[in-house]
Design a protein around this motif. Structure first.
Motif, PDB file in Angstrom:
ATOM      1  N   ARG A   1       0.987  -1.248  -0.031  1.00 13.18           N
ATOM      2  CA  ARG A   1      -0.068   0.010   0.060  1.00 13.18           C
ATOM      3  C   ARG A   1       0.930   1.285  -0.070  1.00 13.18           C
ATOM      4  NH1 ARG A   1      -4.396   1.715   4.869  1.00 13.18           N
ATOM      5  NH2 ARG A   1      -4.404   3.670   4.449  1.00 13.18           N
ATOM      6  N   PHE A   2       1.872   1.312   1.003  1.00 14.10           N
ATOM      7  CA  PHE A   2       2.538   2.523   1.108  1.00 14.10           C
ATOM      8  C   PHE A   2       3.478   2.812  -0.226  1.00 14.10           C
ATOM      9  CE2 PHE A   2       0.751   2.500   5.141  1.00 14.10           C
ATOM     10  CZ  PHE A   2       0.376   4.055   5.212  1.00 14.10           C
TER      11      PHE A   2
ATOM     12  N   CYS B   1       1.671   4.340  -2.690  1.00 18.05           N
ATOM     13  CA  CYS B   1       1.475   5.688  -2.232  1.00 18.05           C
ATOM     14  C   CYS B   1       2.667   6.610  -2.724  1.00 18.05           C
ATOM     15  CB  CYS B   1       1.368   5.767  -0.687  1.00 18.05           C
ATOM     16  SG  CYS B   1      -0.064   5.358  -0.470  1.00 18.05           S
TER      17      CYS B   1
ATOM     18  N   MET C   1       3.288   9.549  -5.323  1.00 18.94           N
ATOM     19  CA  MET C   1       3.496  11.040  -4.964  1.00 18.94           C
ATOM     20  C   MET C   1       4.869  11.619  -5.303  1.00 18.94           C
ATOM     21  SD  MET C   1       1.149  12.464  -2.554  1.00 18.94           S
ATOM     22  CE  MET C   1       2.188  13.460  -1.848  1.00 18.94           C
TER      23      MET C   1
ATOM     24  N   HIS D   1       1.292   5.788  10.854  1.00 21.68           N
ATOM     25  CA  HIS D   1       1.043   4.774  10.002  1.00 21.68           C
ATOM     26  C   HIS D   1       1.450   3.297  10.613  1.00 21.68           C
ATOM     27  CE1 HIS D   1      -0.314   7.582   6.998  1.00 21.68           C
ATOM     28  NE2 HIS D   1       1.021   8.459   7.051  1.00 21.68           N
TER      29      HIS D   1
ATOM     30  N   ASN E   1       3.615  14.354   3.339  1.00 24.65           N
ATOM     31  CA  ASN E   1       3.038  13.086   3.458  1.00 24.65           C
ATOM     32  C   ASN E   1       3.924  12.136   2.387  1.00 24.65           C
ATOM     33  OD1 ASN E   1       0.636  12.913   4.474  1.00 24.65           O
ATOM     34  ND2 ASN E   1      -0.666  13.971   2.706  1.00 24.65           N
TER      35      ASN E   1
ATOM     36  N   PHE F   1       4.991   8.715   3.897  1.00 25.71           N
ATOM     37  CA  PHE F   1       4.714   7.559   3.349  1.00 25.71           C
ATOM     38  C   PHE F   1       5.893   6.527   3.113  1.00 25.71           C
ATOM     39  CE2 PHE F   1       0.872   9.606   1.046  1.00 25.71           C
ATOM     40  CZ  PHE F   1      -0.044   9.284   1.945  1.00 25.71           C
TER      41      PHE F   1
ATOM     42  N   VAL G   1      -5.007   3.401  -0.628  1.00 29.16           N
ATOM     43  CA  VAL G   1      -4.082   4.257  -1.422  1.00 29.16           C
ATOM     44  C   VAL G   1      -4.746   5.601  -1.611  1.00 29.16           C
ATOM     45  CG1 VAL G   1      -2.659   4.961  -3.260  1.00 29.16           C
ATOM     46  CG2 VAL G   1      -2.410   2.624  -2.236  1.00 29.16           C
ATOM     47  N   ILE G   2      -5.737   5.534  -2.376  1.00 34.10           N
ATOM     48  CA  ILE G   2      -6.440   6.940  -2.916  1.00 34.10           C
ATOM     49  C   ILE G   2      -7.491   7.424  -1.938  1.00 34.10           C
ATOM     50  CG2 ILE G   2      -7.736   7.714  -4.841  1.00 34.10           C
ATOM     51  CD1 ILE G   2      -6.860   5.664  -6.508  1.00 34.10           C
TER      52      ILE G   2
ATOM     53  N   SER H   1      -5.162   6.845   2.426  1.00 38.16           N
ATOM     54  CA  SER H   1      -3.705   7.562   2.291  1.00 38.16           C
ATOM     55  C   SER H   1      -3.894   9.117   1.772  1.00 38.16           C
ATOM     56  CB  SER H   1      -2.565   6.560   1.761  1.00 38.16           C
ATOM     57  OG  SER H   1      -2.645   5.340   2.609  1.00 38.16           O
ATOM     58  N   LEU H   2      -3.970   9.159   0.547  1.00 31.30           N
ATOM     59  CA  LEU H   2      -4.007  10.319  -0.066  1.00 31.30           C
ATOM     60  C   LEU H   2      -5.179  11.202   0.421  1.00 31.30           C
ATOM     61  CD1 LEU H   2      -3.172   9.302  -3.611  1.00 31.30           C
ATOM     62  CD2 LEU H   2      -1.571   9.863  -1.701  1.00 31.30           C
TER      63      LEU H   2
END
Length: 302
Positions: free
Chosen positions: A48-49, A52, A56, A85, A191, A195, A228-229, A232-233
């Motif tokens: 997942r990260f 990200c 990013m 996190h 961020n 991440f 993710v979207i 996290s974002l």
């Protein structure tokens, strides 16, 4: 100088941020529920990260985002990311994977606003009035009623519950630390740093404690994209914007609304029932959060 997130406009979006945040944050269970059957928790979070970071990096470079000016800022941002996190998400996912019912886990983590309120006065010099304390206690009572029908302790959940308590401490510490040391960070570059630190942490823990096996499926891919979207974002950005513009105790009180909102989402997506106690709890939780965040006008003043 930081980006435009530092001074958000006073328009409709700013007023709607708490509502949007609660809804987005409450949908986090969708990713966990769909993804964990196909992958171990630390491996899941490492992927997942990693995604990200990949998303990013070009965004931060293209927008020529400003990076922290001092090394100490990198350290503070990294610690905040590890607490939020690595600590909170990592131990929640571990707790659920070890058999802790989601209702118990959410109730344990739901104590967080009370801890933040108790420590905010000492660490952040914030005043927590009697009205706010009553609201926080009402919110906790409401959360308990919402998840009461899901509270069941089965064999082998004591260890899992202890992991939820670690997650509770982590998110409370993350909220206070972020407010005190990272409130002025550039949200885009900040961020990305968090991440990246979280991704390395989860990758290393997955190497040490897991097999790394992944069963790729449509459900897992959807879960990853969602986390993710949306989480996290989306939700994390809103959380940091709220912490920047509001008191830590007030922002933390919003977490009381996530179990009720999650229950509503689960009702529509997974046909989970909403009993009378759950509906009553939702009303009490909303009333509690309103007490924390609403400033009553004094008599004789407009």
């Amino acid at each position: 100088m930081t980006d435009n997130f530092n001074q958000p406009s006073t328009g409709l979006f700013v007023k709607a941020m708490p509502i949007i945040f609660v809804f987005l944050w409450s949908t986090g269970f969708i990713g966990a529920k769909m993804g964990l059957p196909f992958v171990e928790p630390m491996t899941f979070l490492a992927i997942r990260f990693g995604i990200c970071v990949l998303l990013m990096v070009p965004f931060v470079l293209i927008t020529q985002t400003q990076w922290p000016a001092r090394w100490i800022d990198y350290i503070h941002i990294s610690i905040g990311g590890l607490l939020m996190h690595g600590g909170y998400l990592g131990f929640v996912f571990l707790s659920i994977s070890k058999g802790t019912p989601a209702g118990i886990s959410s109730l344990i983590v739901g104590i967080q606003p009370l801890i933040v309120a108790a420590l905010a006065g000492v660490l952040l010099k914030e005043t927590v009035s009697l009205q706010k304390w009553i609201g926080l206690l009402l919110g906790l009572a409401g959360v308990f009623l919402v998840v009461s029908n899901k509270l069941s302790i089965g064999e082998g959940t004591l260890f899992g519950m202890s992991l939820s308590f670690i997650a509770l401490v982590s998110i409370a510490a993350a909220t206070l630390y972020q407010k005190k040391f990272c409130s002025q960070m550039n949200i885009k570059s900040g961020n990305l740093i968090q991440f990246a630190v979280a991704g390395v942490y989860f990758y290393l823990t997955s190497l040490l404690f897991e097999t790394g096996e992944v069963i790729w499926s449509g459900e897992l891919i959807f879960a990853l994209l969602w986390l993710v979207i949306i989480l996290s974002l989306g939700a994390m950005t809103l959380l940091y914007m709220l912490l920047r513009t509001g008191a830590a105790a007030n922002v933390s009180s919003l977490f009381y609304l996530t179990p009720p909102c999650t229950a509503v989402v689960a009702y529509f997506l997974f046909d989970e029932t909403l009993g009378a106690l759950s509906l009553l709890g939702m009303g009490i939780a909303v009333a509690g959060v309103a007490l924390v965040n609403y400033r009553f006008k004094k008599a004789g003043r407009t």
